[in-house]
Design a protein around this motif. Sequence first.
Motif, PDB file in Angstrom:
ATOM      1  N   PRO A  65      29.945   3.237 -45.017  1.00  0.00           N
ATOM      2  CA  PRO A  65      29.237   4.509 -44.881  1.00  0.00           C
ATOM      3  C   PRO A  65      27.754   4.277 -44.621  1.00  0.00           C
ATOM      4  O   PRO A  65      27.217   3.203 -44.912  1.00  0.00           O
ATOM      5  N   ASP A  66      27.081   5.278 -44.073  1.00  0.00           N
ATOM      6  CA  ASP A  66      25.653   5.185 -43.839  1.00  0.00           C
ATOM      7  C   ASP A  66      24.901   5.156 -45.167  1.00  0.00           C
ATOM      8  O   ASP A  66      25.409   5.639 -46.191  1.00  0.00           O
ATOM      9  N   GLU A  93      24.758   8.301 -47.122  1.00  0.00           N
ATOM     10  CA  GLU A  93      26.043   8.776 -47.619  1.00  0.00           C
ATOM     11  C   GLU A  93      26.442   8.103 -48.927  1.00  0.00           C
ATOM     12  O   GLU A  93      27.269   8.630 -49.672  1.00  0.00           O
ATOM     13  N   THR A  94      25.869   6.924 -49.221  1.00  0.00           N
ATOM     14  CA  THR A  94      26.171   6.227 -50.465  1.00  0.00           C
ATOM     15  C   THR A  94      25.025   6.296 -51.468  1.00  0.00           C
ATOM     16  O   THR A  94      25.079   5.636 -52.507  1.00  0.00           O
ATOM     17  N   LYS A 118      26.166  17.597 -41.731  1.00  0.00           N
ATOM     18  CA  LYS A 118      27.266  16.788 -41.236  1.00  0.00           C
ATOM     19  C   LYS A 118      28.028  17.578 -40.182  1.00  0.00           C
ATOM     20  O   LYS A 118      27.816  18.787 -40.009  1.00  0.00           O
ATOM     21  N   LEU A 162      32.105   5.778 -52.077  1.00  0.00           N
ATOM     22  CA  LEU A 162      32.805   5.982 -50.823  1.00  0.00           C
ATOM     23  C   LEU A 162      33.418   4.685 -50.302  1.00  0.00           C
ATOM     24  O   LEU A 162      32.816   3.611 -50.399  1.00  0.00           O
ATOM     25  N   ARG A 214      39.139   8.620 -43.498  1.00  0.00           N
ATOM     26  CA  ARG A 214      38.022   8.454 -44.442  1.00  0.00           C
ATOM     27  C   ARG A 214      36.706   8.944 -43.842  1.00  0.00           C
ATOM     28  O   ARG A 214      35.649   8.331 -44.030  1.00  0.00           O
ATOM     29  N   LYS A 245      34.543   3.781 -43.671  1.00  0.00           N
ATOM     30  CA  LYS A 245      35.159   4.653 -42.675  1.00  0.00           C
ATOM     31  C   LYS A 245      36.188   3.845 -41.880  1.00  0.00           C
ATOM     32  O   LYS A 245      36.031   2.635 -41.699  1.00  0.00           O
ATOM     33  N   VAL A 278      33.421  10.960 -43.631  1.00  0.00           N
ATOM     34  CA  VAL A 278      32.522  11.474 -44.666  1.00  0.00           C
ATOM     35  C   VAL A 278      32.117  12.901 -44.311  1.00  0.00           C
ATOM     36  O   VAL A 278      31.648  13.172 -43.209  1.00  0.00           O
TER      37      VAL A 278
END
Length: 281
Positions: free
Chosen positions: A222-223, A226-227, A136, A236, A269, A239, A271
């Motif tokens: 989120p992508d 990411e989840t 990231k 999450l 927010r 964003k 990530v």
Amino acid sequence: RYYDYQITATYKPSKKQKLRLIGFGSNDKLRIIFDDPQADPKVRGALSAGLAFYDLIAAHELRISPTLRQKVSAFVAWEEFNFQLGPELFFKFNNVRTELLGEWSWDVLDNLELRAGLDLRMIYFDIKLDVPLAPKEGDNDLPVSALKTLQRETGGWFGQNGAYVDLKYEPTEGLILMPGVRLDGYTLGKDAVTVDPRFSMRYQLLPITALKAGVGLYQQPPDPDETDEVFGNPNLSPKRSVHLSAGIEQEVSDIFDLDVTGFYKVLDRVVVRNPEYRGEE
């Protein structure tokens, strides 16, 4: 090796309506053989990558009345991405997207236009991977062999549906005000509903000079990585960012215009990677 194509067709059954069909796609492949693994034992043998997508769009425009217009479109897309690095590391991704979009514009008054729309999306995805944990923003760069690899196979459906409404109001000659709001619902990771108000304006200060400005709240889910339940966080929240802009449009001559705009974003927010996580379930 690559190739791509595009085909379009337009049909006007009457002066009040128009139908368009658009198809386009691409298929690319790349392969590199490494003579020198650059002292990284996992970067050896060969690298291969392939990307393909095929899209089909049908759009229909209809003038329902002198003051009411409608635009409806349907969209189907298939995308595939394959990546292989050496004998061990790989990433395979497929997805199918279906979308139905509708927009209606109504001239309420000579100086007031109301616009409303719907965005309905369903996406199917399938992922298989054995790759290092993706860095990231702000993470330190490490050799591939020093990173923890992740093995994952998952897939399924998720939706992203939205609706919006905005106004275009000209209270006085040369001044245009455009308030609006957008509502979105997501089913990726934690279900969420977001409300994003936005506002922009434009003022014709002089016949050759116009000022413009805007402010708005923008949110997105989120992508998928990411989840993910294994190496992400399914709880999450979307964003979020606030966008601010201001600018000027200047007509310098009959053949030259100058447009200068400044932008500023406040991110929330965002990530980030947990520094204590190393990829274990």
